[in-house]
Scaffold this active site. Structure first.
Site, PDB file in Angstrom:
ATOM      1  N   CYS A 134       3.467  10.555 -52.468  1.00  0.00           N
ATOM      2  CA  CYS A 134       3.771   9.128 -52.333  1.00  0.00           C
ATOM      3  C   CYS A 134       3.096   8.398 -53.503  1.00  0.00           C
ATOM      4  O   CYS A 134       1.950   8.682 -53.853  1.00  0.00           O
ATOM      5  CB  CYS A 134       3.249   8.599 -51.005  1.00  0.00           C
ATOM      6  SG  CYS A 134       3.961   9.458 -49.602  1.00  0.00           S
ATOM      7  N   CYS A 175     -11.465  10.389 -38.805  1.00  0.00           N
ATOM      8  CA  CYS A 175     -10.204  10.609 -39.517  1.00  0.00           C
ATOM      9  C   CYS A 175     -10.284  11.983 -40.210  1.00  0.00           C
ATOM     10  O   CYS A 175     -11.140  12.210 -41.062  1.00  0.00           O
ATOM     11  CB  CYS A 175     -10.030   9.488 -40.535  1.00  0.00           C
ATOM     12  SG  CYS A 175      -8.570   9.650 -41.543  1.00  0.00           S
ATOM     13  N   GLU A 233     -12.124  15.905 -47.271  1.00  0.00           N
ATOM     14  CA  GLU A 233     -12.967  14.811 -46.784  1.00  0.00           C
ATOM     15  C   GLU A 233     -12.573  14.391 -45.373  1.00  0.00           C
ATOM     16  O   GLU A 233     -11.418  14.529 -44.982  1.00  0.00           O
ATOM     17  CB  GLU A 233     -12.842  13.612 -47.732  1.00  0.00           C
ATOM     18  CG  GLU A 233     -13.483  13.886 -49.082  1.00  0.00           C
ATOM     19  CD  GLU A 233     -13.252  12.783 -50.102  1.00  0.00           C
ATOM     20  OE1 GLU A 233     -14.199  12.455 -50.815  1.00  0.00           O
ATOM     21  OE2 GLU A 233     -12.132  12.255 -50.194  1.00  0.00           O
ATOM     22  N   CYS A 259      -2.013  17.125 -50.945  1.00  0.00           N
ATOM     23  CA  CYS A 259      -0.756  16.856 -50.240  1.00  0.00           C
ATOM     24  C   CYS A 259       0.388  17.029 -51.228  1.00  0.00           C
ATOM     25  O   CYS A 259       0.267  16.643 -52.395  1.00  0.00           O
ATOM     26  CB  CYS A 259      -0.737  15.439 -49.674  1.00  0.00           C
ATOM     27  SG  CYS A 259       0.789  15.064 -48.777  1.00  0.00           S
ATOM     28  N   CYS A 276      -7.824   4.280 -46.495  1.00  0.00           N
ATOM     29  CA  CYS A 276      -6.530   4.968 -46.498  1.00  0.00           C
ATOM     30  C   CYS A 276      -6.053   5.266 -47.905  1.00  0.00           C
ATOM     31  O   CYS A 276      -6.037   4.396 -48.761  1.00  0.00           O
ATOM     32  CB  CYS A 276      -5.462   4.098 -45.864  1.00  0.00           C
ATOM     33  SG  CYS A 276      -5.806   3.626 -44.214  1.00  0.00           S
ATOM     34  N   CYS A 288      -0.509   6.720 -53.230  1.00  0.00           N
ATOM     35  CA  CYS A 288      -1.573   7.470 -52.552  1.00  0.00           C
ATOM     36  C   CYS A 288      -2.295   8.414 -53.513  1.00  0.00           C
ATOM     37  O   CYS A 288      -1.667   9.229 -54.178  1.00  0.00           O
ATOM     38  CB  CYS A 288      -0.964   8.252 -51.390  1.00  0.00           C
ATOM     39  SG  CYS A 288      -2.117   9.388 -50.586  1.00  0.00           S
TER      40      CYS A 288
HETATM   41  N1  SAH Z   1       0.277  12.190 -44.700  1.00  0.00           N
HETATM   42  C1  SAH Z   1       0.177  11.401 -43.533  1.00  0.00           C
HETATM   43  C2  SAH Z   1      -1.241  11.099 -43.120  1.00  0.00           C
HETATM   44  C3  SAH Z   1      -2.228  10.794 -44.205  1.00  0.00           C
HETATM   45  S1  SAH Z   1      -1.935   9.334 -45.171  1.00  0.00           S
HETATM   46  C4  SAH Z   1       0.952  10.118 -43.692  1.00  0.00           C
HETATM   47  O1  SAH Z   1       1.374   9.809 -44.799  1.00  0.00           O
HETATM   48  O2  SAH Z   1       1.164   9.465 -42.689  1.00  0.00           O
HETATM   49  C5  SAH Z   1      -2.590   8.067 -44.118  1.00  0.00           C
HETATM   50  C6  SAH Z   1      -2.084   6.649 -44.384  1.00  0.00           C
HETATM   51  O3  SAH Z   1      -2.633   6.127 -45.587  1.00  0.00           O
HETATM   52  C7  SAH Z   1      -0.571   6.541 -44.534  1.00  0.00           C
HETATM   53  O4  SAH Z   1      -0.081   5.649 -43.575  1.00  0.00           O
HETATM   54  C8  SAH Z   1      -0.373   5.976 -45.925  1.00  0.00           C
HETATM   55  O5  SAH Z   1       0.748   5.151 -45.940  1.00  0.00           O
HETATM   56  C9  SAH Z   1      -1.679   5.261 -46.180  1.00  0.00           C
HETATM   57  N2  SAH Z   1      -2.008   5.097 -47.591  1.00  0.00           N
HETATM   58  C10 SAH Z   1      -1.833   5.995 -48.572  1.00  0.00           C
HETATM   59  N3  SAH Z   1      -2.267   5.493 -49.749  1.00  0.00           N
HETATM   60  C11 SAH Z   1      -2.737   4.253 -49.509  1.00  0.00           C
HETATM   61  C12 SAH Z   1      -3.347   3.239 -50.324  1.00  0.00           C
HETATM   62  N4  SAH Z   1      -3.555   3.416 -51.618  1.00  0.00           N
HETATM   63  N5  SAH Z   1      -3.711   2.092 -49.732  1.00  0.00           N
HETATM   64  C13 SAH Z   1      -3.538   1.904 -48.405  1.00  0.00           C
HETATM   65  N6  SAH Z   1      -2.989   2.827 -47.594  1.00  0.00           N
HETATM   66  C14 SAH Z   1      -2.584   3.996 -48.129  1.00  0.00           C
HETATM   67 FE1  SF4 Z   2       0.670  12.761 -48.517  1.00  0.00          FE
HETATM   68 FE2  SF4 Z   2      -0.570  10.493 -49.144  1.00  0.00          FE
HETATM   69 FE3  SF4 Z   2       2.056  10.490 -48.741  1.00  0.00          FE
HETATM   70 FE4  SF4 Z   2       0.398  10.843 -46.649  1.00  0.00          FE
HETATM   71  S1  SF4 Z   2       0.584   8.999 -47.908  1.00  0.00           S
HETATM   72  S2  SF4 Z   2       2.249  11.989 -47.154  1.00  0.00           S
HETATM   73  S3  SF4 Z   2      -1.244  11.988 -47.675  1.00  0.00           S
HETATM   74  S4  SF4 Z   2       0.986  11.569 -50.380  1.00  0.00           S
END
Ligand code: SAH
Ligand code: SF4
Length: 346
Positions: free
Chosen positions: A120, A109, A96, A116, A339, A123
């Site tokens: 995390c 974006c 996406e 991934c 995000c 996420c």
């Molecule tokens: N993998 C990279 C880029 C993609 S994630 C990274 O982690 O930086 C992009 C952003 O989305 C990250 O800063 C992450 O902290 C944020 N993010 C992930 N899950 C989220 C959620 N459920 N609510 C708000 N932000 C989130």
């Molecule tokens: Fe991967 Fe989501 Fe963590 Fe970014 S925030 S590194 S996309 S798991």
């Protein structure tokens, strides 16, 4: 795109590689510029359309190469103007991208991986694991598809590599794509308008710090000490916060530039005044600004978004301590485009 074809996808080539290919046909250097413009400025879908090349050469080139494209399977629009594209890749994987209008800016974006691997806890992309890396062409085709849909209605002003995936885990392909985004005969974006966001893969950051290419850097911090960060981001066990901050401290930045630290706020986990105070302390000496992102909630996630009061209090502590802290509105949440919500689901 035909995954079974062994033809070269022209969008996977750096300008220098394209030039090499053309010189093997005995073609002059300026042909590279012409082809780059056809590919990225005019957005042609076939070599046949490159009408300033001779018919004979188009046939030769078409015999060994292809031009891939991505067509959205679906485009969803949110009431706040955000638009989300779902793409099907040649092998059935889904990715996406999200277009986010904000005053005079239009930010795209992009995803760099299908899924991934870093997992995390907050996420949704991470929850579903890694499918595979995207090719440079697949990264660039997201830009082309968005441009095509916009049809000149408004130019894309900024690119953020913050969609699905960890850009530094797909280092070569991501950098190749960035080089083409910056190239004057390709997309010609200014390096100040491209931001790469990482969860902190230290070897990749080390390498990035030595690149000729410079883009803006965003680091997903999300915690103010090792213990909390390891709990939220398993990557912290391998590449601890203190080493991450050390690299950030020495990362080459342009004059007046800052690193953006992203901080997802999770109620009762990392959103106390004590956390904010600790954050001020650990970022001392690093030219930084903070993006506070109140969690985009989901029934599949074990966390909650803090109340507005708690978010404001956190922000206030940072601002009083001299840090620029912005609360990022959860744009596109109603279409699951905010995000951490990208999953490539239909
Ligand atoms: N993998 C990279 C880029 C993609 S994630 C990274 O982690 O930086 C992009 C952003 O989305 C990250 O800063 C992450 O902290 C944020 N993010 C992930 N899950 C989220 C959620 N459920 N609510 C708000 N932000 C989130
Ligand atoms: Fe991967 Fe989501 Fe963590 Fe970014 S925030 S590194 S996309 S798991």
């Amino acid at each position: 795109m035909n995954p079974l074809s062994d033809k070269i996808d022209l969008k996977n080539l750096l300008p220098s590689e394209l030039e090499e290919l053309l010189s093997s046909f005995g073609k002059e250097r300026y042909r590279t510029i012409q082809i780059l413009r056809w590919l990225y400025q005019k957005g042609v879908h076939s070599v046949e359309e490159m009408t300033n090349l001779s018919k004979r050469f188009r046939q030769e080139l078409g015999g060994i190469s292809t031009i891939s494209t991505l067509h959205p399977l679906r485009v969803e629009a949110s009431r706040d103007g955000t638009r989300k594209f779902l793409f099907g890749l040649g092998d059935g994987n889904r990715i996406e991208s999200v277009l986010i209008p904000d005053k005079r800016r239009l930010t795209l974006c992009l995803s760099t991986q299908a899924g991934c691997a870093l997992g995390c806890r907050f996420c949704l992309t991470g929850k579903r694991g890694l499918k595979r890396n995207l090719t440079p062409a697949e990264i660039l085709n997201q830009v082309l598809a968005a441009k095509e849909m916009l049809a000149g209605e408004m130019p894309i002003t900024n690119i953020v590599l913050m969609g699905m995936g960890e850009p530094l885990a797909n280092y070569e392909n991501t950098l190749k794509a960035i080089e083409l985004m910056l190239h004057p005969d390709a997309f010609n974006f200014s390096s100040r308008r491209i931001t790469l966001s990482t969860a902190g893969l230290l070897p990749g950051l080390e390498r990035l710090s030595k690149e000729r290419i410079q883009v803006r850097l965003a680091v997903s911090l999300n915690a103010s000490n090792e213990e909390i960060r390891s709990r939220l981001m398993p990557v912290n066990r391998r590449y601890p916060l203190r080493n991450l901050l050390e690299i950030c401290r020495s990362f080459p930045l342009r004059r007046r530039a800052r690193i953006t630290f992203e901080y997802v706020l999770l109620e009762g986990v990392n959103d106390s005044v004590q956390d904010a105070t600790r954050l001020l302390k650990i970022l001392k000496g690093i030219p930084s600004k903070i993006n506070l992102i109140p969690l985009n909630e989901d029934p599949d996630l074990p966390f909650h978004r803090p109340s507005e009061e708690r978010v404001s209090r956190f922000q206030e502590v940072l601002m009083k301590g001299g840090l620029m802290a912005i609360v990022r509105a959860g744009k596109g949440a109603e279409i699951h485009a905010a995000c951490g919500q990208l999953q490539g689901k239909e």
